[in-house]
Enzyme design. Structure first.
Site, PDB file in Angstrom:
ATOM      1  N   ALA A  15       0.794  -1.234   0.000  1.00 32.43           N
ATOM      2  CA  ALA A  15       0.000   0.000   0.000  1.00 32.43           C
ATOM      3  C   ALA A  15       0.824   1.281   0.000  1.00 32.43           C
ATOM      4  CB  ALA A  15      -0.940  -0.006   1.193  1.00 32.43           C
ATOM      5  N   ARG A  39       5.505  -3.228   4.460  1.00 34.01           N
ATOM      6  CA  ARG A  39       6.501  -4.103   5.078  1.00 34.01           C
ATOM      7  C   ARG A  39       6.792  -3.697   6.511  1.00 34.01           C
ATOM      8  NH1 ARG A  39      11.217  -5.458   0.858  1.00 34.01           N
ATOM      9  NH2 ARG A  39      10.530  -3.565  -0.176  1.00 34.01           N
ATOM     10  N   LYS A  46       6.764   5.573   4.949  1.00 33.08           N
ATOM     11  CA  LYS A  46       5.947   4.660   4.144  1.00 33.08           C
ATOM     12  C   LYS A  46       4.461   4.754   4.495  1.00 33.08           C
ATOM     13  CE  LYS A  46       9.501   2.375   2.279  1.00 33.08           C
ATOM     14  NZ  LYS A  46       9.736   2.085   0.886  1.00 33.08           N
ATOM     15  N   THR A  86      -0.730  -5.319  -5.505  1.00 35.02           N
ATOM     16  CA  THR A  86       0.163  -4.408  -6.242  1.00 35.02           C
ATOM     17  C   THR A  86       1.631  -4.613  -5.856  1.00 35.02           C
ATOM     18  OG1 THR A  86       0.445  -2.494  -4.771  1.00 35.02           O
ATOM     19  CG2 THR A  86      -1.661  -2.658  -5.914  1.00 35.02           C
ATOM     20  N   ALA A  87       1.914  -5.183  -4.681  1.00 38.92           N
ATOM     21  CA  ALA A  87       3.295  -5.246  -4.188  1.00 38.92           C
ATOM     22  C   ALA A  87       4.194  -6.044  -5.127  1.00 38.92           C
ATOM     23  CB  ALA A  87       3.334  -5.862  -2.789  1.00 38.92           C
ATOM     24  N   TYR A 165      13.408  -7.048 -14.755  1.00 43.85           N
ATOM     25  CA  TYR A 165      12.090  -6.622 -14.250  1.00 43.85           C
ATOM     26  C   TYR A 165      10.985  -7.205 -15.136  1.00 43.85           C
ATOM     27  CZ  TYR A 165       8.068  -3.626 -13.329  1.00 43.85           C
ATOM     28  OH  TYR A 165       6.795  -3.172 -13.069  1.00 43.85           O
ATOM     29  N   LYS A 169       7.877  -9.705 -13.926  1.00 40.48           N
ATOM     30  CA  LYS A 169       6.435  -9.455 -14.102  1.00 40.48           C
ATOM     31  C   LYS A 169       5.793 -10.523 -14.981  1.00 40.48           C
ATOM     32  CE  LYS A 169       4.568  -6.428 -12.440  1.00 40.48           C
ATOM     33  NZ  LYS A 169       4.014  -6.397 -11.057  1.00 40.48           N
ATOM     34  N   PRO A 192      -0.326  -1.811 -16.819  1.00 36.68           N
ATOM     35  CA  PRO A 192      -0.021  -0.423 -17.176  1.00 36.68           C
ATOM     36  C   PRO A 192       1.323  -0.283 -17.887  1.00 36.68           C
ATOM     37  CG  PRO A 192      -0.345  -0.703 -14.781  1.00 36.68           C
ATOM     38  CD  PRO A 192      -0.148  -2.058 -15.379  1.00 36.68           C
TER      39      PRO A 192
HETATM   40  N1  LIG Z   1       5.139   2.484 -11.941  1.00 36.15           N
HETATM   41  C1  LIG Z   1       5.035   1.905 -13.111  1.00 36.15           C
HETATM   42  O1  LIG Z   1       5.362   2.471 -14.165  1.00 36.15           O
HETATM   43  C2  LIG Z   1       4.438   0.522 -13.212  1.00 36.15           C
HETATM   44  C3  LIG Z   1       4.007   0.092 -14.457  1.00 36.15           C
HETATM   45  C4  LIG Z   1       3.426  -1.166 -14.583  1.00 36.15           C
HETATM   46  C5  LIG Z   1       3.282  -1.955 -13.457  1.00 36.15           C
HETATM   47  N2  LIG Z   1       3.735  -1.520 -12.264  1.00 36.15           N
HETATM   48  C6  LIG Z   1       3.538  -2.399 -11.098  1.00 36.15           C
HETATM   49  O2  LIG Z   1       2.789  -1.697 -10.137  1.00 36.15           O
HETATM   50  C7  LIG Z   1       3.091  -2.180  -8.829  1.00 36.15           C
HETATM   51  C8  LIG Z   1       3.448  -1.012  -7.939  1.00 36.15           C
HETATM   52  O3  LIG Z   1       4.571  -0.351  -8.498  1.00 36.15           O
HETATM   53  P1  LIG Z   1       4.912   1.163  -8.149  1.00 36.15           P
HETATM   54  O4  LIG Z   1       5.315   1.816  -9.402  1.00 36.15           O
HETATM   55  O5  LIG Z   1       3.830   1.741  -7.324  1.00 36.15           O
HETATM   56  O6  LIG Z   1       6.267   0.935  -7.342  1.00 36.15           O
HETATM   57  P2  LIG Z   1       6.706   1.286  -5.856  1.00 36.15           P
HETATM   58  O7  LIG Z   1       6.278   2.633  -5.488  1.00 36.15           O
HETATM   59  O8  LIG Z   1       8.151   0.954  -5.804  1.00 36.15           O
HETATM   60  O9  LIG Z   1       5.894   0.227  -5.017  1.00 36.15           O
HETATM   61  C9  LIG Z   1       6.272  -1.113  -4.907  1.00 36.15           C
HETATM   62  C10 LIG Z   1       5.614  -1.685  -3.681  1.00 36.15           C
HETATM   63  O10 LIG Z   1       5.973  -3.077  -3.557  1.00 36.15           O
HETATM   64  C11 LIG Z   1       6.348  -3.301  -2.231  1.00 36.15           C
HETATM   65  N3  LIG Z   1       7.294  -4.401  -2.089  1.00 36.15           N
HETATM   66  C12 LIG Z   1       8.474  -4.592  -2.741  1.00 36.15           C
HETATM   67  N4  LIG Z   1       9.058  -5.700  -2.287  1.00 36.15           N
HETATM   68  C13 LIG Z   1       8.263  -6.207  -1.318  1.00 36.15           C
HETATM   69  C14 LIG Z   1       8.321  -7.327  -0.456  1.00 36.15           C
HETATM   70  N5  LIG Z   1       9.345  -8.191  -0.477  1.00 36.15           N
HETATM   71  N6  LIG Z   1       7.304  -7.537   0.413  1.00 36.15           N
HETATM   72  C15 LIG Z   1       6.254  -6.693   0.474  1.00 36.15           C
HETATM   73  N7  LIG Z   1       6.141  -5.612  -0.311  1.00 36.15           N
HETATM   74  C16 LIG Z   1       7.131  -5.379  -1.188  1.00 36.15           C
HETATM   75  C17 LIG Z   1       6.994  -2.016  -1.775  1.00 36.15           C
HETATM   76  O11 LIG Z   1       7.015  -1.980  -0.380  1.00 36.15           O
HETATM   77  P3  LIG Z   1       8.074  -1.054   0.416  1.00 36.15           P
HETATM   78  O12 LIG Z   1       7.466   0.298   0.369  1.00 36.15           O
HETATM   79  O13 LIG Z   1       8.140  -1.661   1.759  1.00 36.15           O
HETATM   80  O14 LIG Z   1       9.362  -1.112  -0.348  1.00 36.15           O
HETATM   81  C18 LIG Z   1       6.051  -1.002  -2.399  1.00 36.15           C
HETATM   82  O15 LIG Z   1       4.947  -0.789  -1.587  1.00 36.15           O
HETATM   83  C19 LIG Z   1       4.202  -3.209  -9.026  1.00 36.15           C
HETATM   84  O16 LIG Z   1       3.594  -4.469  -9.115  1.00 36.15           O
HETATM   85  C20 LIG Z   1       4.803  -2.824 -10.372  1.00 36.15           C
HETATM   86  O17 LIG Z   1       5.422  -3.913 -10.995  1.00 36.15           O
HETATM   87  C21 LIG Z   1       4.316  -0.308 -12.111  1.00 36.15           C
END
Ligand SMILES: NC(=O)c1ccc[n+]([C@@H]2O[C@H](COP(=O)([O-])OP(=O)(O)OC[C@H]3O[C@@H](n4cnc5c(N)ncnc54)[C@H](OP(=O)(O)O)[C@@H]3O)[C@@H](O)[C@H]2O)c1
Length: 324
Positions: A15, A39, A46, A86-87, A165, A169, A192
Site C-alpha cells: 500500500a 513491510r 511509508k 500491487t506489491a 524486471y 512481471k 499499465p
Molecule cells: N510504476 C510503473 O510504471 C508501473 C508500471 C506497470 C506496473 N507496475 C507495477 O505496479 C506495482 C506497484 O509499483 P509502483 O510503481 O507503485 O512501485 P513502488 O512505489 O516501488 O511500489 C512497490 C511496492 O511493492 C512493495 N514491495 C516490494 N518488495 C516487497 C516485499 N518483499 N514484500 C512486500 N512488499 C514489497 C513495496 O514496499 P516497500 O514500500 O516496503 O518497499 C512497495 O509498496 C508493481 O507491481 C509494479 O510492478 C508499475
C-alpha cells in the site's frame, strides 16, 4: 463520496507504493474499508501519507506483510471481498535479479493468491501486472503495430537482453493465471505502461524518475520510446476491474506512446522557463513508436487523462515536493 462501496472491505498489498497509494486514496473516497499491507507499519515515510488520507482514520487498517514470508498475507485478506495485489519490487539497479526482483514478484504473487484461496468471501483478486509482461516478445515494434492483450512477453527473449524486471512481471503473471485456473479464483490483471502523475508518497519512485531527469538539468535526452499512463487512471482501472462483475482477463493501460524527444517538446510548451535537454544521447535513428490497444480499457470505463495534463501535474508535484 459515492456509496458504491459503503460496506465493502477490500485489501491492498504494497500500500505504501506509488500506484497503491493512489489506489488506497480512491478506495477510501469511494467509501471502502481498506486493509492495507506494508513491510514496516512503523516506518513513517511509508505510512504517514496513507494515514493522512481522507477517511483513513475511520476506514484504513495497516497490516505488516512481506512477499517472501509464507502466510504473511493471511490476516490482510481475511474478510475481504476484493484484493488488490500491487506489491512487487520495481527498480533498475539490481545485483541479484533472482533474489531482488524475480523471487518477490513470482513467489510473492503465489503467496498472496494462496492466502486468498482460503477466504470464501473474496470475489475477485485484481493483480497489478505490467506492459512489461506484454510487449517484450521479440516482435518488432513500428508505428503501424498494435500491441494488445493477446501479447505475452517471452522470458527467453527478455533474458537475452537482461530485462530482469520484465522477466519478474511475466513469470508472476503467468503463474497467477495458472494458479487461478487450478484453484478457481477470479483474477483480473491490469497491465499499465510507464506510470506518471502526482506523487502521494514522499520518496521518488522508479517510473517518475525519467521525468525528473528531464526537468532537472539533463544535457541530453535518452533515445527511447515511452508508453505513458496517468497514475490516477491506473488506480481507477483497478477499482473498475473489481466493481465491474463482467471484467475479465487482462487490461493493457497506456494513454500515449511517444518518443522521449516529443515528451521534451510537450514539457517545453508547458514550462517554457525550464532548462530542458535539446540533444539526443546518441546518433542512432529514434526508437519507433507503436500503438497499444485502448479498446478493453475503454470498455472497462477508463477515460485516459491527456498526457499534457499528466506531465504538467507530475512536474508540479515534483516541484512541490522539492525534488528539483
Ligand atoms: N510504476 C510503473 O510504471 C508501473 C508500471 C506497470 C506496473 N507496475 C507495477 O505496479 C506495482 C506497484 O509499483 P509502483 O510503481 O507503485 O512501485 P513502488 O512505489 O516501488 O511500489 C512497490 C511496492 O511493492 C512493495 N514491495 C516490494 N518488495 C516487497 C516485499 N518483499 N514484500 C512486500 N512488499 C514489497 C513495496 O514496499 P516497500 O514500500 O516496503 O518497499 C512497495 O509498496 C508493481 O507491481 C509494479 O510492478 C508499475
Amino acid at each position: 463520496m459515492s456509496d458504491t462501496g459503503a460496506t465493502k472491505v477490500v485489501s491492498v498489498t504494497g500500500a505504501s507504493g506509488y500506484i497503491a497509494s493512489w489506489l488506497v486514496k480512491l478506495l477510501l473516497e469511494r467509501g471502502y474499508t481498506v486493509k492495507a499491507s506494508v513491510r514496516d507499519p512503523h516506518d513513517k515515510k511509508k505510512t504517514e501519507h496513507l494515514l493522512e488520507l481522507d477517511g483513513a482514520k475511520e476506514r484504513l487498517q495497516l497490516f505488516k506483510a512481506d512477499l517472501l514470508e509464507e502466510g504473511s498475507f493471511d490476516s490482510l485478506v481475511e474478510g475481504s471481498e476484493g484484493v488488490f495485489h500491487t506489491a512487487s519490487p520495481f527498480y533498475h539497479n539490481v545485483s541479484d535479479p533472482q533474489a531482488e526482483l524475480i523471487d518477490p514478484a513470482l513467489k510473492g504473487t503465489l503467496n498472496v493468491l494462496r492466502s486468498c484461496a482460503k477466504v470464501p468471501s473474496i470475489k475477485r483478486v485484481v493483480i497489478t501486472s505490467s506492459m512489461a509482461a506484454v510487449a517484450f516478445n521479440g516482435k518488432p515494434l513500428a508505428p503501424d503495430v498494435v500491441v494488445d492483450e493477446s501479447w505475452f512477453s517471452d522470458v527467453v527473449v527478455c533474458e537475452k537482453s537482461k530485462l530482469w524486471y520484465m522477466i519478474s512481471k511475466t513469470l508472476a503473471e503467468e503463474a497467477a493465471w495458472k494458479f487461478a485456473k487450478e484453484n478457481g479464483i477470479d483474477i483480473v490483471t491490469i497491465n499499465p505502461g510507464l506510470v506518471i502523475g502526482p506523487l502521494l508518497q514522499p520518496t521518488l519512485n522508479t517510473s517518475v524518475e525519467p521525468v525528473l531527469k528531464l526537468v532537472n538539468g539533463a544535457e541530453r535526452f535518452p533515445n527511447t520510446t515511452y508508453r505513458w499512463v496517468d497514475v490516477r487512471d491506473v488506480a481507477t482501472a483497478h477499482i473498475l476491474a473489481f466493481e465491474n462483475a463482467s471484467a475479465s482477463g487482462r487490461y493493457c493501460l497506456v494513454g500515449r506512446v511517444i518518443h522521449c524527444s516529443d515528451t521534451v517538446n510537450i514539457l517545453r510548451d508547458l514550462f517554457p522557463a525550464l532548462k530542458l535537454p535539446e540533444e539526443c544521447a546518441d546518433d542512432k535513428p529514434f526508437t519507433p513508436t507503436y500503438q497499444v490497444s485502448k479498446e478493453r480499457a475503454q470498455s472497462l470505463g477508463v477515460k485516459f487523462t491527456p498526457l499534457e495534463v499528466t506531465l504538467k501535474d507530475t512536474v508540479e508535484s515534483l516541484k512541490e515536493k522539492n525534488f528539483f
